[in-house]
Design a protein around this motif. Structure first.
Motif, PDB file in Angstrom:
ATOM      1  N   ASN A  19     -21.567 -27.554 -19.374  1.00 11.62           N
ATOM      2  CA  ASN A  19     -21.828 -26.598 -18.301  1.00 11.62           C
ATOM      3  C   ASN A  19     -20.935 -25.365 -18.459  1.00 11.62           C
ATOM      4  O   ASN A  19     -19.750 -25.390 -18.128  1.00 11.62           O
ATOM      5  CB  ASN A  19     -21.596 -27.254 -16.938  1.00 11.62           C
ATOM      6  CG  ASN A  19     -22.188 -26.424 -15.816  1.00 11.62           C
ATOM      7  OD1 ASN A  19     -23.110 -25.635 -16.029  1.00 11.62           O
ATOM      8  ND2 ASN A  19     -21.663 -26.598 -14.607  1.00 11.62           N
ATOM      9  N   VAL A  20     -21.522 -24.283 -18.982  1.00 13.35           N
ATOM     10  CA  VAL A  20     -20.824 -23.023 -19.210  1.00 13.35           C
ATOM     11  C   VAL A  20     -21.487 -21.950 -18.351  1.00 13.35           C
ATOM     12  O   VAL A  20     -22.719 -21.849 -18.325  1.00 13.35           O
ATOM     13  CB  VAL A  20     -20.902 -22.628 -20.702  1.00 13.35           C
ATOM     14  CG1 VAL A  20     -20.312 -21.243 -20.933  1.00 13.35           C
ATOM     15  CG2 VAL A  20     -20.196 -23.666 -21.562  1.00 13.35           C
ATOM     16  N   PRO A  21     -20.701 -21.124 -17.645  1.00 13.94           N
ATOM     17  CA  PRO A  21     -21.319 -20.048 -16.872  1.00 13.94           C
ATOM     18  C   PRO A  21     -22.093 -19.105 -17.797  1.00 13.94           C
ATOM     19  O   PRO A  21     -21.659 -18.866 -18.937  1.00 13.94           O
ATOM     20  CB  PRO A  21     -20.122 -19.329 -16.234  1.00 13.94           C
ATOM     21  CG  PRO A  21     -18.983 -20.279 -16.329  1.00 13.94           C
ATOM     22  CD  PRO A  21     -19.233 -21.116 -17.535  1.00 13.94           C
ATOM     23  N   PRO A  22     -23.227 -18.583 -17.370  1.00  7.72           N
ATOM     24  CA  PRO A  22     -23.990 -17.658 -18.227  1.00  7.72           C
ATOM     25  C   PRO A  22     -23.145 -16.449 -18.624  1.00  7.72           C
ATOM     26  O   PRO A  22     -22.303 -15.973 -17.851  1.00  7.72           O
ATOM     27  CB  PRO A  22     -25.169 -17.244 -17.333  1.00  7.72           C
ATOM     28  CG  PRO A  22     -25.298 -18.351 -16.337  1.00  7.72           C
ATOM     29  CD  PRO A  22     -23.905 -18.828 -16.076  1.00  7.72           C
ATOM     30  N   GLY A  23     -23.377 -15.955 -19.843  1.00  5.81           N
ATOM     31  CA  GLY A  23     -22.623 -14.790 -20.291  1.00  5.81           C
ATOM     32  C   GLY A  23     -23.031 -14.360 -21.687  1.00  5.81           C
ATOM     33  O   GLY A  23     -23.981 -14.881 -22.275  1.00  5.81           O
ATOM     34  N   PHE A  24     -22.302 -13.408 -22.217  1.00  9.40           N
ATOM     35  CA  PHE A  24     -22.600 -12.886 -23.549  1.00  9.40           C
ATOM     36  C   PHE A  24     -21.313 -12.363 -24.174  1.00  9.40           C
ATOM     37  O   PHE A  24     -20.280 -12.199 -23.500  1.00  9.40           O
ATOM     38  CB  PHE A  24     -23.654 -11.781 -23.480  1.00  9.40           C
ATOM     39  CG  PHE A  24     -23.323 -10.650 -22.533  1.00  9.40           C
ATOM     40  CD1 PHE A  24     -22.602  -9.545 -22.971  1.00  9.40           C
ATOM     41  CD2 PHE A  24     -23.736 -10.701 -21.205  1.00  9.40           C
ATOM     42  CE1 PHE A  24     -22.300  -8.512 -22.093  1.00  9.40           C
ATOM     43  CE2 PHE A  24     -23.440  -9.665 -20.324  1.00  9.40           C
ATOM     44  CZ  PHE A  24     -22.709  -8.573 -20.768  1.00  9.40           C
ATOM     45  N   THR A  25     -21.364 -12.093 -25.470  1.00  7.37           N
ATOM     46  CA  THR A  25     -20.178 -11.648 -26.205  1.00  7.37           C
ATOM     47  C   THR A  25     -20.481 -10.384 -26.992  1.00  7.37           C
ATOM     48  O   THR A  25     -21.494 -10.297 -27.681  1.00  7.37           O
ATOM     49  CB  THR A  25     -19.694 -12.749 -27.173  1.00  7.37           C
ATOM     50  OG1 THR A  25     -19.361 -13.923 -26.421  1.00  7.37           O
ATOM     51  CG2 THR A  25     -18.470 -12.298 -27.960  1.00  7.37           C
ATOM     52  N   ILE A  26     -19.566  -9.421 -26.882  1.00  5.79           N
ATOM     53  CA  ILE A  26     -19.612  -8.198 -27.689  1.00  5.79           C
ATOM     54  C   ILE A  26     -18.764  -8.458 -28.933  1.00  5.79           C
ATOM     55  O   ILE A  26     -17.649  -8.951 -28.846  1.00  5.79           O
ATOM     56  CB  ILE A  26     -19.072  -6.994 -26.898  1.00  5.79           C
ATOM     57  CG1 ILE A  26     -19.834  -6.831 -25.573  1.00  5.79           C
ATOM     58  CG2 ILE A  26     -19.164  -5.715 -27.725  1.00  5.79           C
ATOM     59  CD1 ILE A  26     -19.206  -5.803 -24.637  1.00  5.79           C
ATOM     60  N   THR A  27     -19.270  -8.120 -30.104  1.00  2.91           N
ATOM     61  CA  THR A  27     -18.686  -8.573 -31.369  1.00  2.91           C
ATOM     62  C   THR A  27     -17.391  -7.857 -31.751  1.00  2.91           C
ATOM     63  O   THR A  27     -17.079  -6.759 -31.267  1.00  2.91           O
ATOM     64  CB  THR A  27     -19.677  -8.377 -32.521  1.00  2.91           C
ATOM     65  OG1 THR A  27     -19.888  -6.967 -32.704  1.00  2.91           O
ATOM     66  CG2 THR A  27     -21.005  -9.059 -32.239  1.00  2.91           C
ATOM     67  N   ILE A  47     -18.273 -28.246  -8.482  1.00  2.00           N
ATOM     68  CA  ILE A  47     -19.043 -28.179  -9.732  1.00  2.00           C
ATOM     69  C   ILE A  47     -18.120 -27.756 -10.877  1.00  2.00           C
ATOM     70  O   ILE A  47     -17.398 -26.754 -10.777  1.00  2.00           O
ATOM     71  CB  ILE A  47     -20.220 -27.198  -9.608  1.00  2.00           C
ATOM     72  CG1 ILE A  47     -21.148 -27.642  -8.471  1.00  2.00           C
ATOM     73  CG2 ILE A  47     -20.999 -27.103 -10.923  1.00  2.00           C
ATOM     74  CD1 ILE A  47     -22.248 -26.636  -8.154  1.00  2.00           C
ATOM     75  N   PHE A  48     -18.153 -28.504 -11.985  1.00  4.99           N
ATOM     76  CA  PHE A  48     -17.244 -28.314 -13.111  1.00  4.99           C
ATOM     77  C   PHE A  48     -17.846 -27.344 -14.128  1.00  4.99           C
ATOM     78  O   PHE A  48     -18.997 -27.493 -14.549  1.00  4.99           O
ATOM     79  CB  PHE A  48     -16.972 -29.667 -13.780  1.00  4.99           C
ATOM     80  CG  PHE A  48     -15.876 -29.639 -14.801  1.00  4.99           C
ATOM     81  CD1 PHE A  48     -14.590 -29.970 -14.447  1.00  4.99           C
ATOM     82  CD2 PHE A  48     -16.140 -29.291 -16.113  1.00  4.99           C
ATOM     83  CE1 PHE A  48     -13.567 -29.950 -15.386  1.00  4.99           C
ATOM     84  CE2 PHE A  48     -15.134 -29.263 -17.061  1.00  4.99           C
ATOM     85  CZ  PHE A  48     -13.844 -29.598 -16.703  1.00  4.99           C
ATOM     86  N   TYR A  49     -17.045 -26.351 -14.573  1.00  2.61           N
ATOM     87  CA  TYR A  49     -17.484 -25.378 -15.576  1.00  2.61           C
ATOM     88  C   TYR A  49     -16.440 -25.271 -16.692  1.00  2.61           C
ATOM     89  O   TYR A  49     -15.235 -25.295 -16.433  1.00  2.61           O
ATOM     90  CB  TYR A  49     -17.641 -23.984 -14.953  1.00  2.61           C
ATOM     91  CG  TYR A  49     -18.733 -23.852 -13.929  1.00  2.61           C
ATOM     92  CD1 TYR A  49     -20.030 -23.485 -14.303  1.00  2.61           C
ATOM     93  CD2 TYR A  49     -18.468 -24.072 -12.571  1.00  2.61           C
ATOM     94  CE1 TYR A  49     -21.031 -23.342 -13.351  1.00  2.61           C
ATOM     95  CE2 TYR A  49     -19.469 -23.936 -11.617  1.00  2.61           C
ATOM     96  CZ  TYR A  49     -20.750 -23.568 -12.021  1.00  2.61           C
ATOM     97  OH  TYR A  49     -21.751 -23.430 -11.075  1.00  2.61           O
ATOM     98  N   PHE A  50     -16.935 -25.096 -17.910  1.00  5.77           N
ATOM     99  CA  PHE A  50     -16.056 -24.817 -19.045  1.00  5.77           C
ATOM    100  C   PHE A  50     -15.987 -23.317 -19.286  1.00  5.77           C
ATOM    101  O   PHE A  50     -17.017 -22.647 -19.372  1.00  5.77           O
ATOM    102  CB  PHE A  50     -16.580 -25.498 -20.322  1.00  5.77           C
ATOM    103  CG  PHE A  50     -16.299 -26.968 -20.368  1.00  5.77           C
ATOM    104  CD1 PHE A  50     -15.077 -27.440 -20.824  1.00  5.77           C
ATOM    105  CD2 PHE A  50     -17.248 -27.884 -19.950  1.00  5.77           C
ATOM    106  CE1 PHE A  50     -14.816 -28.795 -20.873  1.00  5.77           C
ATOM    107  CE2 PHE A  50     -16.995 -29.238 -19.986  1.00  5.77           C
ATOM    108  CZ  PHE A  50     -15.770 -29.706 -20.454  1.00  5.77           C
ATOM    109  N   LEU A  51     -14.767 -22.801 -19.425  1.00  3.68           N
ATOM    110  CA  LEU A  51     -14.575 -21.374 -19.699  1.00  3.68           C
ATOM    111  C   LEU A  51     -14.100 -21.108 -21.120  1.00  3.68           C
ATOM    112  O   LEU A  51     -14.151 -19.972 -21.588  1.00  3.68           O
ATOM    113  CB  LEU A  51     -13.570 -20.770 -18.718  1.00  3.68           C
ATOM    114  CG  LEU A  51     -13.925 -20.892 -17.232  1.00  3.68           C
ATOM    115  CD1 LEU A  51     -12.884 -20.197 -16.394  1.00  3.68           C
ATOM    116  CD2 LEU A  51     -15.309 -20.299 -16.960  1.00  3.68           C
ATOM    117  N   GLN A  52     -13.610 -22.154 -21.783  1.00  2.00           N
ATOM    118  CA  GLN A  52     -13.132 -21.962 -23.156  1.00  2.00           C
ATOM    119  C   GLN A  52     -12.852 -23.307 -23.803  1.00  2.00           C
ATOM    120  O   GLN A  52     -12.445 -24.255 -23.143  1.00  2.00           O
ATOM    121  CB  GLN A  52     -11.834 -21.142 -23.157  1.00  2.00           C
ATOM    122  CG  GLN A  52     -11.196 -20.987 -24.544  1.00  2.00           C
ATOM    123  CD  GLN A  52     -10.013 -20.046 -24.531  1.00  2.00           C
ATOM    124  OE1 GLN A  52     -10.166 -18.847 -24.311  1.00  2.00           O
ATOM    125  NE2 GLN A  52      -8.827 -20.576 -24.755  1.00  2.00           N
TER     126      GLN A  52
END
Length: 890
Positions: free
Chosen positions: A38-46, A329-334
């Motif tokens: 369970n990871v919060p929705p998101g995106f990464t800039i390279t 609710i449990f979320y992974f951030l890293q």
């Protein structure tokens, strides 16, 4: 710039193999998404976008449009609107390809302003939470983007707590937080800044700030200290916010899948309820132990345990996890490979190999020589006299003694003055990395086992005690107080990162004992390595230590050290000052039984292994007293004679003057303009053959005695400083006669060889090999003669500048210079073994214990390396890692 170039990736578009592009954080979030966590929705800039930005000063073409497109996608997935009625807030988080914990910037709660604050309160019905999130954004934005000193914000919070009689940040209610927010905005104005209220401006500025943090001073220092390239850049992950500060059913924490301090299997974690992530790593509040989460939010605890196991099996290594619990609710951030102590590194690697998660070869490649070296760092040698000041958390093992300093700047200053220091702080931050790098150890008042100080200490392999709450650190007065004891800058303390205790003054330290896991790892190394490992040992006592550390023989025993103790130096000096051969032989006969005794002990200790004994090497004048001291004594006696009328005193002074004059004349006759190139080594053996003959007689006699005890031994006799094959031929012929005479009918197996330490010996190694059974590279002298550097002068006067200015990549007296000295060594090996296939070749210079040199020796086909007794384990590991690398290359 090509418009089609992809700069932005949704988490589900990436994976663990894209670390170079998405950074450690971005690839970790992508991989966790892919495996169903369970990871919060998101995106990464390279990272490519970062490098382009740093080079041009602006976002690359197309990057911002792609960012907005992905932001709209996240709005769809969350059902929230960035800057809208049900506001989507995001975190803007850095993530380099190689882990740099805490060195770059992160901003949370981006998207909040006066308008969206009202919407957030309406959407959540939680005014305190919304205000707390807003004050955090303003505080972090001011620090990261505008460089407003974070202590100013903390002072405001502290003053409001005092004014309203509140103890902790969590005690502040909505009205308190509104006051703090207004004061924060006033602080901006005082500093000539304005907090941006437009959400998209906040996002853009935050991304720019995180990009720029790649070149922050602390980040550059960390890369320099850890050998990380400057051109990698950082990725930026934009993650929809989940909130650990929504009440007591919410939390934030850091977890390791194994104990990063000891390596013990099982979840190791800390957390805070009603908090956001930075609170844990900054050490602002003392976190709770993870077992408490089982009682407070059991569903979150169960999910952490289950998922941590999944991650460790997936990555096949101990993981460092950041998590948030939002309303249960449990979320992974890293997730990333966790920093750990040397002890934990070795235990984790061996345990995982035994568990079948990784191979033994993989375990060996995970343990660098530096890790093993750190494991052998000193520990407290307890004698009951220690003055204990207090106890905190044992954050990073080992013990250190030093003078207290309270700032990184002062630590750097002390280091330049060659003073050892302990950095004492309320809590460390990323800005302290330079001071931490030059300190012997750390002591902090606040923080837990996952705080910045703890993580960085373990990564640096330095002792640390954190969260010592009985300690009061006053930075303004530069003092620390425990009870009624106050210490100031320059006072000495001892920190014990193994127990968590710290002491007043200097406490005795002792070498750490190697762990069972390390012994197991070294046993695996011994089965894999091709290169033998011997010891440089000058006394039987050193030989015993070497054997305990796994040495397979003695690669160098320097006999000159055996003449320095007790009465031996007196006899040696008398031998040197002898005026005739009979007189010289008389004193050599006195030294003979002493040499026999030493060699017997060597052979007994190294039963079944070779022992290389180097015949006398240094110039004879080194055994004589200091010339200036003799001259001063002669002057004093002459002055005394002019004033004395006592006949007995006069006669005694004249006799002493006669002795001194004889010594003085001998020193004058033997002293040289350049002793390193003078009358020493085999030259001494050729002119005074009786000295080497006595030593060989002692070696073979000792060998016979130990053989008669039923032990198998292999004596090898080294003739030093050979540069011409005729030198070795003549000396060997003479010494063979002595060896055979002493050995008699009971033949003792022995070898004659030479130390290769003159460039000419390398060039003519094919000729020298005809007279030798073995070569041993004396890389100390070979380096001096190849570079034309005097080792002592170079290291004391210009070597640091040469390395600092890039003239040399490293100190060639520490690591073999492969381009110069190394080429000579390769030539000698090739020529020597071409002449004599059975020729044994090793290295006995001090570089033999250096990991990079060990790898080089393995590559060019040496049979063994020889290292100091305490570096034997490092040489064994390095030899195995080199064998694995060579096999992988094939």
């Amino acid at each position: 710039m090509n418009r089609q170039k992809k700069y932005v990736y949704l988490f589900n578009e990436g994976n663990a193999e894209m670390t170079g592009l998405l950074g450690g954080k971005g690839s970790g979030l992508a991989e966790m998404s892919n495996i169903g966590l369970n990871v919060p929705p998101g995106f990464t800039i390279t990272t490519e976008a970062c490098i382009d930005f740093l080079n041009s000063g602006d976002f690359p073409e197309g990057m911002w449009d792609q960012t907005l497109e992905k932001l709209h996608e996240i709005e769809k997935r969350t059902g929230k609107k960035y800057g809208g009625e049900n506001p989507l807030l995001v975190s803007v988080r850095s993530g380099a390809p190689i882990s740099m914990p805490g060195m770059m910037d992160t901003i949370l709660n981006v998207g909040l302003n006066d308008s969206t604050l009202v919407s957030l309160i309406k959407a959540t019905g939680n005014e305190r939470f919304a205000l707390d999130s807003y004050r955090r954004l303003i505080q972090m934005f001011g620090d990261v983007v505008f460089g407003i000193d974070k202590s100013y914000f903390e002072d405001i919070i502290r003053s409001v707590k005092v004014e309203r009689n509140k103890k902790d940040d969590v005690d502040l209610d909505a009205s308190d937080l509104r006051v703090i927010i207004e004061k924060f905005k006033e602080l901006y104005i005082k500093n000539g800044k304005v907090f941006p209220l437009e959400p998209l401006d906040q996002l853009r500025i935050s991304v720019e700030a995180v990009f720029r943090s790649w070149n922050s001073e602390r980040a550059k220092v960390y890369r320099e200290l850890n050998g990380i390239q400057d051109n990698l850049g950082t990725a930026v992950s934009i993650v929809s916010m989940v909130f650990g500060n929504m009440g007591n059913d919410s939390a934030t924490g850091v977890a390791f899948t194994r104990d990063p301090n000891t390596g013990k299997k099982g979840i190791f974690a800390e957390y805070l309820t009603n908090a956001q992530g930075e609170d844990v790593v900054a050490g602002i509040r003392t976190p709770k132990e993870i077992e408490d989460l089982r009682n407070e939010i059991p569903s979150a605890y169960d999910e952490l345990i289950r998922s941590a196991s999944t991650l460790e099996k997936h990555y096949k290594d101990m993981q460092d996890i950041e998590f948030t619990v939002e309303k249960g609710i449990f979320y992974f951030l890293q997730t990333r490979t966790g920093k750990r102590s040397a002890k934990a590194s070795i235990k984790i690697a061996t345990d995982m190999a035994i568990e079948g998660l990784i191979t033994r070869e993989e375990a060996l490649m995970r343990i660098t020589p530096r890790i093993l070296d750190t494991l052998l760092h000193p520990q407290i040698k307890r004698n009951g006299k220690e003055v204990k000041l207090g106890k905190g958390l044992a954050a990073s093992p080992g013990a250190a003694v030093g003078m207290i300093v309270f700032t990184s700047e002062k630590a750097v200053e002390f280091a330049k003055e060659k003073k050892k220091c302990i950095l004492v702080r309320p809590e460390t931050t990323a800005d302290d990395v330079r001071g931490m790098s030059v300190s012997e150890g750390f002591l902090t008042q606040k923080g837990g086992m996952t705080s910045h100080a703890a993580v960085v200490a373990r990564a640096m392999g330095k002792p640390a005690v954190v969260g010592a709450e009985t300690l009061n650190v006053n930075l303004k007065e530069e003092s620390l107080t425990v009870g009624n004891i106050t210490l100031r800058e320059g006072d000495i303390v001892t920190v014990d990162g193994t127990s968590g205790e710290f002491y007043m003054g200097s406490v005795d330290l002792e070498v750490s004992k190697i762990t069972e896991e390390a012994l197991t790892l070294l046993e695996w190394a011994d089965k894999i390595r091709k290169l033998g490992v011997r010891a440089n040992a000058n006394t039987p006592e050193e030989a015993i230590i070497a054997r305990e550390n796994g040495a397979e023989g003695i690669g160098l025993a320097r006999t000159e050290r055996m003449f320095l103790g007790g009465d031996r130096i007196t006899i040696m000096r008398s031998m040197i000052m002898s005026n005739s051969l009979p007189e010289r032989l008389k004193y050599l006969d006195l030294l003979l039984p002493m040499q026999i005794h030493d060699f017997v002990e060597f052979f007994r200790t190294m039963e079944g292994y070779p022992v290389i004994i180097r015949l006398l090497d240094p110039p004879l004048h080194e055994f004589l007293p200091n010339k200036e001291e003799i001259m001063n004594e002669m002057f004093s006696l002459k002055l005394k004679l002019t004033k004395s009328s006592d006949n007995f005193e006069i006669d005694s002074s004249i006799a002493r003057l006669t002795d001194l004059n004889r010594i003085f004349q001998t020193i004058k006759n033997l002293e040289e303009f350049n002793p390193m190139l003078g009358f020493r080594g085999c030259r001494l053996g050729l002119i005074y053959p009786e000295i080497y003959e006595m030593q060989v007689r002692a070696i073979i006699t000792a060998a016979k005695r130990v053989t008669e005890e039923g032990k198998t031994i292999y004596p090898e006799i080294m003739i030093p400083l050979v540069g011409v094959d005729n030198e070795l031929r003549i000396i060997r012929e003479r010494l063979e006669k002595v060896a055979k005479e002493v050995s008699g009918k009971e033949k003792v197996p022995y070898k004659f060889g030479t130390m290769i330490e003159i460039p000419r010996a390398c060039l003519t190694a094919d000729k020298i090999a005809k007279e030798a059974d073995f070569f041993s590279f004396g890389t100390n002298d070979l380096t001096q003669m190849t570079f034309g550097y005097s080792r002592d002068d170079a290291e004391g006067k210009f070597m640091a500048a040469y390395i600092g200015e890039g003239i040399l990549p490293y100190d060639p007296f520490t690591t073999v210079d492969e381009e110069g000295v190394g080429e000579l060594m390769k030539m000698a090996v090739k020529k020597g073994k071409a002449t004599k296939k059975t020729l044994e070749v090793g290295i006995c210079g001090e570089q033999g214990g250096d990991p990079q040199t060990v790898e080089f020796c393995n590559r060019i086909g040496l049979d063994y390396v020889s290292a100091s007794p305490l570096r034997i384990p490092i040489a064994r590991l390095s030899a195995a890692r080199s064998a694995i690398k060579l096999e992988n290359d094939r």
